[in-house]
Design a protein around this motif. Structure first.
Motif, PDB file in Angstrom:
ATOM      1  N   TRP A  15      64.680 111.676  19.967  1.00 17.38           N
ATOM      2  CA  TRP A  15      63.528 111.450  20.837  1.00 17.38           C
ATOM      3  C   TRP A  15      63.962 111.616  22.284  1.00 17.38           C
ATOM      4  O   TRP A  15      64.939 111.017  22.719  1.00 17.38           O
ATOM      5  CB  TRP A  15      62.963 110.043  20.638  1.00 17.38           C
ATOM      6  CG  TRP A  15      62.182 109.887  19.375  1.00 17.38           C
ATOM      7  CD1 TRP A  15      62.625 109.353  18.208  1.00 17.38           C
ATOM      8  CD2 TRP A  15      60.827 110.266  19.155  1.00 17.38           C
ATOM      9  NE1 TRP A  15      61.620 109.375  17.270  1.00 17.38           N
ATOM     10  CE2 TRP A  15      60.506 109.936  17.830  1.00 17.38           C
ATOM     11  CE3 TRP A  15      59.853 110.864  19.955  1.00 17.38           C
ATOM     12  CZ2 TRP A  15      59.253 110.171  17.278  1.00 17.38           C
ATOM     13  CZ3 TRP A  15      58.607 111.096  19.403  1.00 17.38           C
ATOM     14  CH2 TRP A  15      58.314 110.756  18.085  1.00 17.38           C
ATOM     15  N   ILE A  17      63.003 110.989  26.148  1.00 17.86           N
ATOM     16  CA  ILE A  17      62.121 110.191  27.003  1.00 17.86           C
ATOM     17  C   ILE A  17      61.884 110.962  28.295  1.00 17.86           C
ATOM     18  O   ILE A  17      62.826 111.255  29.038  1.00 17.86           O
ATOM     19  CB  ILE A  17      62.735 108.805  27.280  1.00 17.86           C
ATOM     20  CG1 ILE A  17      62.882 108.040  25.963  1.00 17.86           C
ATOM     21  CG2 ILE A  17      61.868 108.029  28.267  1.00 17.86           C
ATOM     22  CD1 ILE A  17      63.592 106.712  26.078  1.00 17.86           C
ATOM     23  N   THR A  19      60.353 111.425  32.061  1.00 15.45           N
ATOM     24  CA  THR A  19      60.021 110.610  33.226  1.00 15.45           C
ATOM     25  C   THR A  19      59.320 111.472  34.265  1.00 15.45           C
ATOM     26  O   THR A  19      59.441 112.696  34.254  1.00 15.45           O
ATOM     27  CB  THR A  19      61.283 109.972  33.845  1.00 15.45           C
ATOM     28  OG1 THR A  19      62.196 111.015  34.210  1.00 15.45           O
ATOM     29  CG2 THR A  19      61.954 109.023  32.879  1.00 15.45           C
ATOM     30  N   ILE A  37      58.744 111.267  24.250  1.00 12.51           N
ATOM     31  CA  ILE A  37      58.077 110.014  24.591  1.00 12.51           C
ATOM     32  C   ILE A  37      57.629 110.150  26.030  1.00 12.51           C
ATOM     33  O   ILE A  37      58.454 110.323  26.928  1.00 12.51           O
ATOM     34  CB  ILE A  37      59.036 108.819  24.413  1.00 12.51           C
ATOM     35  CG1 ILE A  37      59.604 108.793  22.988  1.00 12.51           C
ATOM     36  CG2 ILE A  37      58.315 107.512  24.729  1.00 12.51           C
ATOM     37  CD1 ILE A  37      60.706 107.774  22.767  1.00 12.51           C
ATOM     38  N   TRP A  59      55.797 105.533  26.423  1.00  9.53           N
ATOM     39  CA  TRP A  59      56.617 104.426  26.932  1.00  9.53           C
ATOM     40  C   TRP A  59      55.880 103.703  28.048  1.00  9.53           C
ATOM     41  O   TRP A  59      55.079 104.276  28.762  1.00  9.53           O
ATOM     42  CB  TRP A  59      58.006 104.874  27.356  1.00  9.53           C
ATOM     43  CG  TRP A  59      58.154 105.786  28.536  1.00  9.53           C
ATOM     44  CD1 TRP A  59      58.230 107.147  28.503  1.00  9.53           C
ATOM     45  CD2 TRP A  59      58.305 105.423  29.914  1.00  9.53           C
ATOM     46  NE1 TRP A  59      58.401 107.652  29.776  1.00  9.53           N
ATOM     47  CE2 TRP A  59      58.454 106.606  30.660  1.00  9.53           C
ATOM     48  CE3 TRP A  59      58.321 104.207  30.594  1.00  9.53           C
ATOM     49  CZ2 TRP A  59      58.622 106.614  32.045  1.00  9.53           C
ATOM     50  CZ3 TRP A  59      58.480 104.217  31.970  1.00  9.53           C
ATOM     51  CH2 TRP A  59      58.632 105.408  32.670  1.00  9.53           C
ATOM     52  N   ILE A  79      56.983 103.794  20.193  1.00  9.44           N
ATOM     53  CA  ILE A  79      56.616 103.257  21.504  1.00  9.44           C
ATOM     54  C   ILE A  79      57.899 102.741  22.124  1.00  9.44           C
ATOM     55  O   ILE A  79      58.724 102.120  21.439  1.00  9.44           O
ATOM     56  CB  ILE A  79      55.572 102.124  21.397  1.00  9.44           C
ATOM     57  CG1 ILE A  79      54.255 102.657  20.841  1.00  9.44           C
ATOM     58  CG2 ILE A  79      55.347 101.474  22.765  1.00  9.44           C
ATOM     59  CD1 ILE A  79      53.177 101.593  20.619  1.00  9.44           C
ATOM     60  N   ALA A  80      58.094 103.009  23.397  1.00 14.09           N
ATOM     61  CA  ALA A  80      59.295 102.558  24.100  1.00 14.09           C
ATOM     62  C   ALA A  80      58.891 101.702  25.292  1.00 14.09           C
ATOM     63  O   ALA A  80      57.785 101.844  25.827  1.00 14.09           O
ATOM     64  CB  ALA A  80      60.116 103.756  24.561  1.00 14.09           C
ATOM     65  N   VAL A  81      59.782 100.822  25.680  1.00 12.55           N
ATOM     66  CA  VAL A  81      59.563  99.953  26.833  1.00 12.55           C
ATOM     67  C   VAL A  81      60.772 100.081  27.742  1.00 12.55           C
ATOM     68  O   VAL A  81      61.919  99.913  27.297  1.00 12.55           O
ATOM     69  CB  VAL A  81      59.368  98.482  26.399  1.00 12.55           C
ATOM     70  CG1 VAL A  81      59.157  97.594  27.617  1.00 12.55           C
ATOM     71  CG2 VAL A  81      58.197  98.357  25.434  1.00 12.55           C
ATOM     72  N   ASN A  82      60.509 100.382  29.008  1.00 20.29           N
ATOM     73  CA  ASN A  82      61.578 100.548  29.982  1.00 20.29           C
ATOM     74  C   ASN A  82      61.991  99.196  30.566  1.00 20.29           C
ATOM     75  O   ASN A  82      61.140  98.396  30.955  1.00 20.29           O
ATOM     76  CB  ASN A  82      61.115 101.483  31.104  1.00 20.29           C
ATOM     77  CG  ASN A  82      62.217 101.781  32.095  1.00 20.29           C
ATOM     78  OD1 ASN A  82      63.381 101.662  31.800  1.00 20.29           O
ATOM     79  ND2 ASN A  82      61.820 102.188  33.288  1.00 20.29           N
ATOM     80  N   GLY A  91      59.358  93.296  29.589  1.00 22.34           N
ATOM     81  CA  GLY A  91      59.369  94.122  28.378  1.00 22.34           C
ATOM     82  C   GLY A  91      59.446  93.309  27.100  1.00 22.34           C
ATOM     83  O   GLY A  91      58.955  93.735  26.054  1.00 22.34           O
TER      84      GLY A  91
END
Length: 177
Positions: A15, A17, A19, A37, A59, A79-82, A91
């Motif tokens: 995956w 991510i 930005t 993501i 995310w 689902i991602a959390v920074n 988070g």
């Protein structure tokens, strides 16, 4: 591809991510083919286009909550959390809300400033994948960190993993049924 801890094992994640660079608009973010993501703002701006793909996750920044994604949570594979700073604990609340209130059962990733001493707490809040910064730990340090996730096998407090506090989970001799 980066190394992550997923369900207590070191694996390579495919995956990516994405930005948003400073000065770039989330709506204009180039979303490549493959498992990606995207930031919540990108998903919200391009929902129709991205929802048609099965290889797109979302995310959250630490200041964003899952309520903005309520209608789409069940369809997302990841689902991602920074965690932008180790002192920013918002988070944790996002993960608990996703797992309990919104019933999310897919892969939940904690990424960014994810530190070894937080791994146990992150797992208890519902994260099944931990992705520290790539330059943070060696492979040997990640192996040692995995062992530390189980340091507290019976936490006293309730959590996503243990919905009841310890005094409710443990049967005591002489207690009335």
């Amino acid at each position: 591809m980066s190394k992550v801890i997923q369900n207590g094992r070191i694996v390579t994640s495919d995956w990516q991510i994405l930005t948003v660079a400073e000065g770039e608009e989330a709506e204009a973010l180039s979303v490549p083919a493959g498992r990606v993501i995207v930031p919540l703002a990108t998903w919200l701006a391009r929902r129709e286009e991205l929802a048609a793909r099965a290889d797109v996750g979302v995310w959250f920044a630490s200041s964003e909550g899952p309520e903005a994604l309520e209608a789409d949570i069940a369809r997302l594979p990841v689902i991602a959390v920074n965690f932008p700073k180790f002192v920013d604990g918002r988070g944790y609340s996002t993960a608990v809300l996703l797992r309990t209130r919104y019933g999310y059962t897919g892969q939940l990733i904690a990424f960014g400033e994810v530190l070894r001493d937080q791994f146990n707490y992150l797992a208890r809040c519902g994260f099944d994948t931990l992705q520290p910064r790539e330059d943070r730990y060696t492979d040997a340090q990640l192996d040692a960190a995995i062992a530390s996730i189980g340091d507290y096998s019976e936490p006293y407090q309730a959590s996503v993993l243990h919905p009841q506090p310890m005094f409710r989970r443990i049967a005591r001799a002489g207690a009335k049924a």
